[in-house]
Design an enzyme around this catalytic site. Structure first.
Site, PDB file in Angstrom:
ATOM      1  N   LYS A  11     -15.633   1.137   2.963  1.00  0.00           N
ATOM      2  CA  LYS A  11     -14.751   0.119   2.369  1.00  0.00           C
ATOM      3  C   LYS A  11     -14.522  -0.968   3.408  1.00  0.00           C
ATOM      4  CE  LYS A  11     -12.204   3.388  -0.512  1.00  0.00           C
ATOM      5  NZ  LYS A  11     -11.004   4.221  -0.540  1.00  0.00           N
ATOM      6  N   ASP A 142      -4.804   7.180  11.952  1.00  0.00           N
ATOM      7  CA  ASP A 142      -3.804   7.616  10.968  1.00  0.00           C
ATOM      8  C   ASP A 142      -2.691   8.432  11.608  1.00  0.00           C
ATOM      9  OD1 ASP A 142      -5.193   6.496   8.909  1.00  0.00           O
ATOM     10  OD2 ASP A 142      -5.348   8.314   7.709  1.00  0.00           O
ATOM     11  N   LEU A 203       3.329   8.105  -1.797  1.00  0.00           N
ATOM     12  CA  LEU A 203       2.992   9.011  -2.892  1.00  0.00           C
ATOM     13  C   LEU A 203       1.735   8.523  -3.600  1.00  0.00           C
ATOM     14  CD1 LEU A 203       6.608   9.405  -4.388  1.00  0.00           C
ATOM     15  CD2 LEU A 203       5.522  10.769  -2.584  1.00  0.00           C
ATOM     16  N   ASN A 205      -2.586  10.290  -4.470  1.00  0.00           N
ATOM     17  CA  ASN A 205      -3.237  11.577  -4.694  1.00  0.00           C
ATOM     18  C   ASN A 205      -2.978  12.489  -3.495  1.00  0.00           C
ATOM     19  OD1 ASN A 205      -4.834  13.323  -6.297  1.00  0.00           O
ATOM     20  ND2 ASN A 205      -6.540  12.977  -4.910  1.00  0.00           N
ATOM     21  N   GLY A 206      -2.963  11.884  -2.297  1.00  0.00           N
ATOM     22  CA  GLY A 206      -2.421  12.539  -1.108  1.00  0.00           C
ATOM     23  C   GLY A 206      -1.016  11.982  -0.939  1.00  0.00           C
ATOM     24  N   ASP A 277      -4.369  13.785 -12.034  1.00  0.00           N
ATOM     25  CA  ASP A 277      -3.945  12.390 -12.183  1.00  0.00           C
ATOM     26  C   ASP A 277      -2.562  12.334 -12.813  1.00  0.00           C
ATOM     27  OD1 ASP A 277      -3.547   9.695 -13.136  1.00  0.00           O
ATOM     28  OD2 ASP A 277      -5.695   9.360 -12.855  1.00  0.00           O
ATOM     29  N   LEU A 278      -1.623  11.782 -12.066  1.00  0.00           N
ATOM     30  CA  LEU A 278      -0.238  11.770 -12.531  1.00  0.00           C
ATOM     31  C   LEU A 278      -0.069  11.032 -13.856  1.00  0.00           C
ATOM     32  CD1 LEU A 278       2.560  12.691 -11.009  1.00  0.00           C
ATOM     33  CD2 LEU A 278       3.012  10.299 -11.414  1.00  0.00           C
ATOM     34  N   GLY A 325      -0.215   4.653  -4.592  1.00  0.00           N
ATOM     35  CA  GLY A 325      -0.470   4.556  -6.032  1.00  0.00           C
ATOM     36  C   GLY A 325       0.658   4.997  -6.938  1.00  0.00           C
ATOM     37  N   GLU A 328       4.177   3.130  -5.947  1.00  0.00           N
ATOM     38  CA  GLU A 328       4.223   1.714  -6.345  1.00  0.00           C
ATOM     39  C   GLU A 328       4.262   1.530  -7.857  1.00  0.00           C
ATOM     40  OE1 GLU A 328       0.816  -0.154  -4.494  1.00  0.00           O
ATOM     41  OE2 GLU A 328       1.288   0.825  -2.584  1.00  0.00           O
TER      42      GLU A 328
END
Length: 391
Positions: A11, A142, A203, A205-206, A277-278, A325, A328
């Site tokens: 990326k 990180d 918050l 997926n990780g 997937d939330l 993700g 937000e």
């Protein structure tokens, strides 16, 4: 240029500094898998091409070629610095650092701490070094932001020799994100970060929570690996360690297979039984699916445990930040997390909580504890550190 190299992906974002203005971004996918995908933003439009991308060096050459052929830049001389995301810096690196051969060796020595990520990060570093040998490159870790944690936070209650001999301790992750949103929160609050006690909820997926006191991380929910802490998309978060041999005995799995289950088949996916997937889980919970509702309750309850614990560690909180993700975009999760925190001085406004994907205060004006939604921008943080160190 901010770079995040994975084992089969790369990326990238090109930014004008110090304006922090995005010039272009994109991703190279399926590197070395025979059917590579190259996507780049040109004048606001996504341009995607498919062709064989045998390795990362080829991906980098292609990227630089496309930047000039699409006239995004006139010449490679315009690239003044490259910032590489590196997942694990262990105890060797407590800040971003200008990359030298010694630094690459230091990152390699941390490979056993992040066997999936660090080797890929190094491949990305070497690929750019080969093509742009004279452009300064910076490694942004990180884990570095959490190196300010006191020993009482990072030490496990194991024989002390394990820490000294094997480096077994809490390292924490998402540091670049927690650092970015905490600095941005201080700007939005109009207060020096040195005076603030912040709870940062990354918050996605990780997921991880960080206690940030005076601009420094003093504790965080992830541990020796990103498997620890709160419930995540497919990761279990904290469990009783004695469960591992018990599960091995009951299911016939090896230790590595159990760890794989904890990493890839647990969390929201494990509890709900149908998705990590939330968005799917929220939808199903709304339609009366009990397991989906249970997954939401488990997810929220684990976050509450850290909020309460870290508020106690800092003797109070000035602001709670939601980012990444889910943080937000999920009004449902923010509401569930904030509901019941009035005892801490958190008063949130349901109408303001409807915001998705942009900066906002979602607390009532009289709320002693402020609540902010801040989209994370790890690339800007990487670019800032690159400018700081490459000059």
């Amino acid at each position: 240029m901010a770079i995040n190299a994975g084992s089969s992906s790369l990326k990238f974002q090109l930014l004008n500094m110090p304006e922090e203005e995005l010039v272009t971004k994109g991703v190279v996918e399926r590197i070395g898998l025979g059917d590579g995908i190259f996507t780049i933003e040109v004048k606001g439009e996504k341009v995607t091409e498919t062709f064989d991308i045998p390795d990362h060096a080829f991906a980098v050459k292609t990227l630089l070629e496309k930047l000039t052929s699409h006239e995004i830049i006139q010449s490679l001389d315009e690239i003044e610095g490259i910032g590489h995301r590196v997942v694990h810096g262990g105890e060797k690196f407590n800040d971003s650092v200008l990359i030298t051969d010694e630094v690459i060796q230091g990152i390699e020595e941390c490979n056993e701490l992040a066997p999936l990520h660090n080797p890929a990060n190094i491949v990305g570093i070497r690929a750019f070094k080969e093509v742009l040998p004279n452009v300064p490159a910076v490694a942004v870790f990180d884990t570095a932001f959490h190196q300010t944690m006191p020993e009482s936070s990072f030490l496990y209650s194991l024989p002390y020799d394990y820490y000294k001999e094997f480096g077994i301790r809490k390292y924490g992750f998402h540091g670049t994100s927690h650092k970015y949103v905490s600095q941005r929160a201080a700007e939005l609050l109009g207060r020096p970060i040195e005076q603030l006690r912040l709870l940062s909820c990354h918050l996605g997926n990780g997921a991880s929570i960080a206690a940030i006191d005076g601009g420094k991380s003093i504790d965080t929910s992830m541990g020796f690996t990103p498997l620890a802490g709160v419930t995540m998309g497919t990761r279990s978060g904290n469990i009783d360690p004695a469960l591992i041999p018990f599960i091995m005995e009951k299911t016939g799995q090896t230790a590595n297979e159990v760890i794989n289950t904890l990493n890839k088949k647990s969390g929201l996916l494990g509890v709900s039984g149908f998705s990590s997937d939330l968005r799917d889980i929220e939808e199903q919970a709304g339609e009366g699916n009990d397991r989906a509702e249970l997954a939401l309750e488990v997810f929220t309850s684990r976050i509450h445990k850290y909020i309460g614990s870290y508020a106690a560690r800092m003797s109070g909180v000035d602001a709670i930040i939601f980012t990444a993700g889910i943080g937000e975009n999920s009004t449902v999760i923010r509401e569930r997390v904030l509901r019941g925190l009035e005892f801490m001085g958190v008063y949130w406004d349901p109408s303001l909580n409807q915001v998705r994907g942009k900066e906002a205060f979602i607390n009532y004006p009289h709320s002693p504890v402020k609540v902010l939604v801040i989209p994370t921008n790890e690339e800007v943080m990487i670019a800032r550190d690159t400018v700081r160190l490459a000059q």
